[in-house]
Design an enzyme around this catalytic site. Structure first.
Site, short mmCIF file in Angstrom:
data_model
loop_
_atom_site.label_atom_id
_atom_site.label_comp_id
_atom_site.label_asym_id
_atom_site.label_seq_id
_atom_site.Cartn_x
_atom_site.Cartn_y
_atom_site.Cartn_z
N CYS A 1 3.90 9.00 6.54
CA CYS A 1 3.85 8.23 5.29
C CYS A 1 3.53 9.05 4.04
CB CYS A 1 2.82 7.11 5.43
SG CYS A 1 3.24 5.97 6.76
N1 LIG Z 1 3.14 5.10 11.20
C1 LIG Z 1 2.48 4.56 10.19
O1 LIG Z 1 1.29 4.74 10.05
C2 LIG Z 1 3.19 3.65 9.19
C3 LIG Z 1 2.40 2.82 8.39
C4 LIG Z 1 3.04 1.99 7.48
C5 LIG Z 1 4.42 2.01 7.37
N2 LIG Z 1 5.16 2.86 8.16
C6 LIG Z 1 6.61 2.82 7.99
O2 LIG Z 1 7.15 2.01 9.04
C7 LIG Z 1 8.41 2.51 9.48
C8 LIG Z 1 8.37 2.82 10.96
O3 LIG Z 1 7.43 3.83 11.20
P1 LIG Z 1 6.84 4.15 12.64
O4 LIG Z 1 5.69 5.06 12.41
O5 LIG Z 1 6.63 2.90 13.43
O6 LIG Z 1 8.08 4.96 13.27
P2 LIG Z 1 8.31 5.37 14.80
O7 LIG Z 1 9.20 6.55 14.79
O8 LIG Z 1 6.98 5.43 15.50
O9 LIG Z 1 9.07 4.13 15.42
C9 LIG Z 1 10.34 3.73 15.04
C10 LIG Z 1 11.08 3.25 16.28
O10 LIG Z 1 12.35 2.75 15.86
C11 LIG Z 1 13.31 3.08 16.85
N3 LIG Z 1 14.64 2.98 16.24
C12 LIG Z 1 15.25 3.83 15.40
N4 LIG Z 1 16.43 3.34 15.01
C13 LIG Z 1 16.58 2.15 15.64
C14 LIG Z 1 17.60 1.16 15.63
N5 LIG Z 1 18.70 1.29 14.88
N6 LIG Z 1 17.44 0.07 16.40
C15 LIG Z 1 16.34 -0.06 17.16
N7 LIG Z 1 15.32 0.82 17.19
C16 LIG Z 1 15.44 1.91 16.43
C17 LIG Z 1 12.91 4.45 17.32
O11 LIG Z 1 13.42 4.73 18.60
C18 LIG Z 1 11.37 4.36 17.29
O12 LIG Z 1 10.84 3.97 18.55
C19 LIG Z 1 8.68 3.72 8.60
O13 LIG Z 1 9.42 3.31 7.48
C20 LIG Z 1 7.31 4.14 8.15
O14 LIG Z 1 7.33 4.84 6.91
C21 LIG Z 1 4.57 3.66 9.07
#
Ligand SMILES: NC(=O)c1ccc[n+]([C@@H]2O[C@H](COP(=O)([O-])OP(=O)(O)OC[C@H]3O[C@@H](n4cnc5c(N)ncnc54)[C@H](O)[C@@H]3O)[C@@H](O)[C@H]2O)c1
Length: 450
Positions: free
Chosen positions: A270
């Site tokens: 992030c």
């Molecule tokens: N990690 C954090 O602390 C956090 C906090 C707030 C917001 N975010 C935001 O949330 C979003 C997700 O982050 P995250 O940390 O959960 O990511 P992550 O990489 O942990 O998880 C994302 C998942 O989505 C899956 N994926 C990708 N493309 C896909 C598709 N087309 N269909 C189905 N599944 C698919 C991946 O395989 C993965 O398991 C990002 O935009 C991030 O910036 C993250």
């Protein structure tokens, strides 16, 4: 039955696309609130693990996962076939940067395309991935409306940024207020009705763009304030003042000040990434986001600052980085999680390796770490290992570290997190960012006398 009614009696079927740090805790929380939830992820390993009732996200113990699988409220799959029957779909896919540091919204586009092929009247679709202002209206709306259905009339569209803080036990999906911006008032009302079922406080705003921008303000605010204290630490080094004492003193002001602390650099999905989404978007308007650029520069240089500090500390002990045995404590980008995405530890280890040091690392949450294409394994932390190092470098202060006993055994400690605060009896072997050090001062005094 209308969506309003299905939401109020919890018969609405929910799909969560993307089961990572964000999607999995959310899916489990929605299932615990009484909805039937299908989690969809392209990664067969992740889905296989969930089906085997094994959680891979620290905030969700396997027992919580097992409970919602066994009571029939949660199932994970790799295919998108159930999207057509879902009433609410949340999209929680990654939003990384490309190699040229531009937003990579390909995951959002792919998930939206899957959604479009299953779209039907009455569905509510909410994007949760962090992204630049305009994404919901410019990418999701046209792709979904290409089906012939109209957003706000036939189906409902909103943006609601996820604010989860992995490893934070006090603030979870349930008690972290959720911002919601719908395309129309009805979209917002429906999205608010949905989130109210499992989040204590929902904050409606007037548009998806406001909700997108609010999330970027939050993370840009952190990036800039961290950069400010990182630079303050460098100033304190020059001035011989203790940055931690300065921050604690300033933080006694009961209004208008919020403490941030220096460290070895930004990490995670992030804070290093999200401000770049905003800066990129503004470039199209010939607007240069100067604060974002400067903060990014200062934060990105912190691994080099740490390495310089290690070199200075070794030098004070008559040693060089070349050939030094060094142990890095903590590879994750923040305490109590195993997330190494963008972690400064990777850069610090790579820079020290380049300078000829023999670097090992220990992190109970990170069994292996890839540095420049080589996989390192976390070493076992023993008294012998610690005392055999020329220096121990604390990059992440996991709660499980027994800092006192580590410092007691170490020959020298470079502490980038103020993890050694209070250990005055060892101060002649501790070197911190932005704080006077007996070790370095003794050398300086010798040099000046000569
Ligand atoms: N990690 C954090 O602390 C956090 C906090 C707030 C917001 N975010 C935001 O949330 C979003 C997700 O982050 P995250 O940390 O959960 O990511 P992550 O990489 O942990 O998880 C994302 C998942 O989505 C899956 N994926 C990708 N493309 C896909 C598709 N087309 N269909 C189905 N599944 C698919 C991946 O395989 C993965 O398991 C990002 O935009 C991030 O910036 C993250």
């Amino acid at each position: 039955m209308t969506l309003e009614r299905k939401l109020s009696n919890r018969t609405a079927r929910v799909a969560v696309i993307g089961l990572g740090y964000v999607g999995l805790p959310q899916a489990v929380t929605i299932a615990e609130a009484g909805f039937q939830v299908t989690g969809i992820d392209l990664d067969p390993e992740r889905v296989g693990s969930l089906r085997a009732e094994r959680s891979y996200v620290g905030d969700i113990p396997s027992a919580r996962l097992r409970a919602v699988i066994r009571n029939g409220r949660f199932a994970a799959r790799t295919d998108f076939t159930m999207l057509g029957t879902a009433d609410v779909v949340t999209i929680c896919v990654p939003t990384p940067l490309s190699k040229t540091k531009d937003p990579d919204v390909s995951y959002i586009r792919a998930a939206t395309a899957q959604m479009a092929s299953a779209l039907r009247r009455g569905q509510l679709i909410v994007l949760e991935s962090t992204t630049y202002p305009g994404t919901t209206v410019e990418i999701l709306k046209p792709a979904l409306e290409a089906t012939g259905l109209t957003a706000g009339r036939d189906f409902f569209l909103a943006f609601s940024p996820e604010r989860i803080d992995p490893g934070n036990r006090r603030f979870t999906v349930r008690n972290t207020p959720k911002i919601v911006g719908g395309l129309t008032q009805r979209c917002t009302r429906l999205a608010v009705a949905f989130y109210r079922r499992f989040v204590e406080r929902v904050v409606p705003v007037s548009s998806p763009g406001t909700a997108e921008m609010a999330k970027l303000l939050e993370n840009t605010f952190r990036s800039i304030n961290i950069a400010l204290v990182n630079e303050l630490a460098m100033m304190c080094d020059v001035l011989g003042v203790d940055v931690y004492e300065v921050i604690e003193a300033a933080a006694t002001k009961p209004f208008g000040f919020m403490p941030f602390y220096p460290g070895p650099g930004l990490g995670g999905h992030c804070i290093p990434v999200d401000p770049e989404y905003l800066a990129w978007k503004l470039k199209a308007f010939d607007f240069t986001a100067r604060f974002i650029g400067l903060a990014g520069e200062i934060n990105a240089q912190m691994p080099q600052v740490v390495v310089a500090k290690v070199a200075e500390a070794l030098n004070a002990a008559g040693k060089s980085v070349n050939g030094a045995r060094l142990l890095v404590l903590g590879a994750a980008y923040k305490p109590n999680v195993g997330d190494v995405r963008e972690s400064p530890a990777v850069t610090v280890v790579a820079l020290l390796n380049q300078r000829g040091a023999r670097v090992g690392y220990h992190d109970p949450f990170v069994p292996t770490l890839r540095v420049n294409g080589t996989s390192l394994a976390s070493v076992r932390l023993t008294a012998r290992l610690i005392s055999a190092q020329d220096a121990v470098i604390i990059l992440t202060n996991h709660d499980t570290f027994d800092i006192r006993s580590i410092v007691a055994r170490a020959r020298m400690v470079v502490d980038t997190r103020n993890a050694t605060r209070g250990l005055m009896q060892f101060r002649d072997k501790i070197v911190k960012l932005g704080a006077p050090s007996l070790l370095l001062e003794a050398l300086r005094a010798k040099g000046e006398a000569a």
